[in-house]
Design an enzyme around this catalytic site. Structure first.
Site, short mmCIF file in Angstrom:
data_model
loop_
_atom_site.label_atom_id
_atom_site.label_comp_id
_atom_site.label_asym_id
_atom_site.label_seq_id
_atom_site.Cartn_x
_atom_site.Cartn_y
_atom_site.Cartn_z
N LYS A 190 0.83 -1.22 0.00
CA LYS A 190 0.00 0.00 0.00
C LYS A 190 0.87 1.27 0.00
O LYS A 190 0.44 2.32 -0.50
CB LYS A 190 -0.98 0.00 1.19
N SER A 253 0.58 10.48 6.27
CA SER A 253 1.38 9.47 5.59
C SER A 253 2.63 10.09 4.97
O SER A 253 2.56 10.94 4.07
CB SER A 253 0.55 8.80 4.49
N GLU A 280 8.98 4.03 3.32
CA GLU A 280 9.16 2.62 2.93
C GLU A 280 8.74 2.37 1.47
O GLU A 280 9.22 1.45 0.83
CB GLU A 280 8.31 1.70 3.83
#
Ligand SMILES: NC(=O)c1ccc[n+]([C@@H]2O[C@H](COP(=O)([O-])OP(=O)(O)OC[C@H]3O[C@@H](n4cnc5c(N)ncnc54)[C@H](O)[C@@H]3O)[C@@H](O)[C@H]2O)c1
Length: 330
Positions: A190, A253, A280
């Site tokens: 994701k 995020s 990431e």
């Protein structure tokens, strides 16, 4: 219970707070002395500038951390995971339960975190492995805002054990699952689409484009689930679509934030240097791109993002190419 948390960053301390609120004794280990000092003296998480329960203690002595408990919760970026595992190995004198809350895949090998643990830890010292994943921004957990996540393990007993350690009926609801592969894939993949969503927003595109990207991103995620034999229930659950939604739509995020800056025309290295916390999605995009090429997995969004990030293709050209692909059935 006693729990050792390896990594005292935003999420390490977010989970430490939940454990401390549940009455467990928590010792945090971090390589950064400043972080350890701030936890012990001011009881704060410096990344988020939030207070944490005073009962949480910290150390930079790895032996003390490993000896403290038989449950080791890892919350370090996947980039330094092998280094962190290597550092605990000399002090492992009895079997431990390993929990991982970091979300990523190793680019060179496409290994999931559980596979890295199984490869590196002596079976005599390995009591089991549990992955924690789901839509969970540390910023909100720190404030005690309602959050639901999943504790996943090949062993139902271990999944349920970690579920009971972390479950807090005031604000932190934990589900258990035996689909370890699905939980690990969802948490990692994701981040790629969060980067891509940020990039679209940075380019000034609207809600329609973002909804389309999330939907088609979910389809690409599903192809990796099929390839690895993960369950479709996980794809449609907290660790799949749940985490995809939160990470593609929230300003918390950092993958989204990084994508946004690249979309605005900032250089990749400049962007990464300006981020205080881990991104990431870039490593995971690299891993997914190479696997898709090797195994003939059709992943147009991942390919386009890889081109923007690693081949410096203009983002506008990348999404124009996506739009001009052959017409096909949904
Ligand atoms: N922040 C969130 O909201 C959140 C939520 C869910 C999952 N995650 C995942 O958790 C992982 C960590 O994210 P974060 O936000 O806490 O990152 P962060 O950058 O805030 O913290 C990482 C911490 O790890 C420490 N560290 C680095 N190398 C270490 C080592 N060898 N041993 C011990 N400690 C070491 C660093 O000093 C730092 O304090 C990432 O994979 C991320 O995707 C984060």
């Amino acid at each position: 219970m006693k729990v050792t948390v390896i990594g005292g960053g935003s999420w390490g301390l977010g989970l430490s707070k939940v454990l401390a609120d549940n009455g467990h004794d928590v010792l945090v280990y971090d390589v950064n002395e400043k972080i350890v000092d701030k936890i012990n003296t001011l009881h704060i998480c410096i990344q988020l500038n939030e207070f944490i329960p005073e009962s949480i203690k910290a150390t930079n002595q790895i032996k003390e951390a490993v000896n403290f408990s038989d449950v080791l919760l890892f919350v370090v970026p996947t980039k330094v995971l092998r280094q962190a595992i290597t550092s605990i190995i000399p002090d492992l004198d009895r079997p431990k339960l390993f929990i991982n809350a970091a979300k990523g895949i190793e680019p060179e090998t496409f290994k999931r975190v559980s596979e890295i643990f199984e490869e590196m830890i002596d079976p005599d010292k390995f009591k089991g492995f549990v992955a924690l994943s789901g839509p969970s921004h540390a910023e909100e957990v720190m404030k005690g805002l309602p959050t639901l996540i999943t504790s996943a393990s090949k062993s139902q007993e271990n999944a349920k054990y970690v579920q009971s350690l972390l479950h807090n009926s005031d604000y932190f609801r934990v589900y258990s699952s035996t689909d370890l592969i699905g939980a690990e894939l969802g948490g990692a993949l994701k981040n790629i689409f969060a980067l891509a969503t940020g990039l679209l927003r940075g380019q000034g595109l609207g809600d329609n484009a973002v909804a389309a990207l999330m939907t088609r991103g979910l389809v690409e995620m599903g192809k990796f689930y099929d390839y690895f034999g993960a369950g479709k229930e996980s794809l449609m659950g907290l660790t799949g679509v749940g985490d995809l939604i939160v990470t593609c739509t929230s300003p918390h995020s950092r993958n989204y934030q990084a994508g946004y800056k690249i979309g605005k025309g900032k250089d990749l290295n400049e962007t990464l240097d300006s981020m205080t916390m881990v991104v990431e999605g870039i490593r995971t995009c690299e891993a997914a791109y190479h696997l898709a090429k090797k195994e003939n997995i059709d992943a147009p969004i991942i390919n386009a993002l890889y081109d923007v990030v690693f081949n410096r293709v203009d983002p506008k050209l990348a999404y124009e190419q996506l739009l001009s692909r052959d017409q096909k059935a949904e």
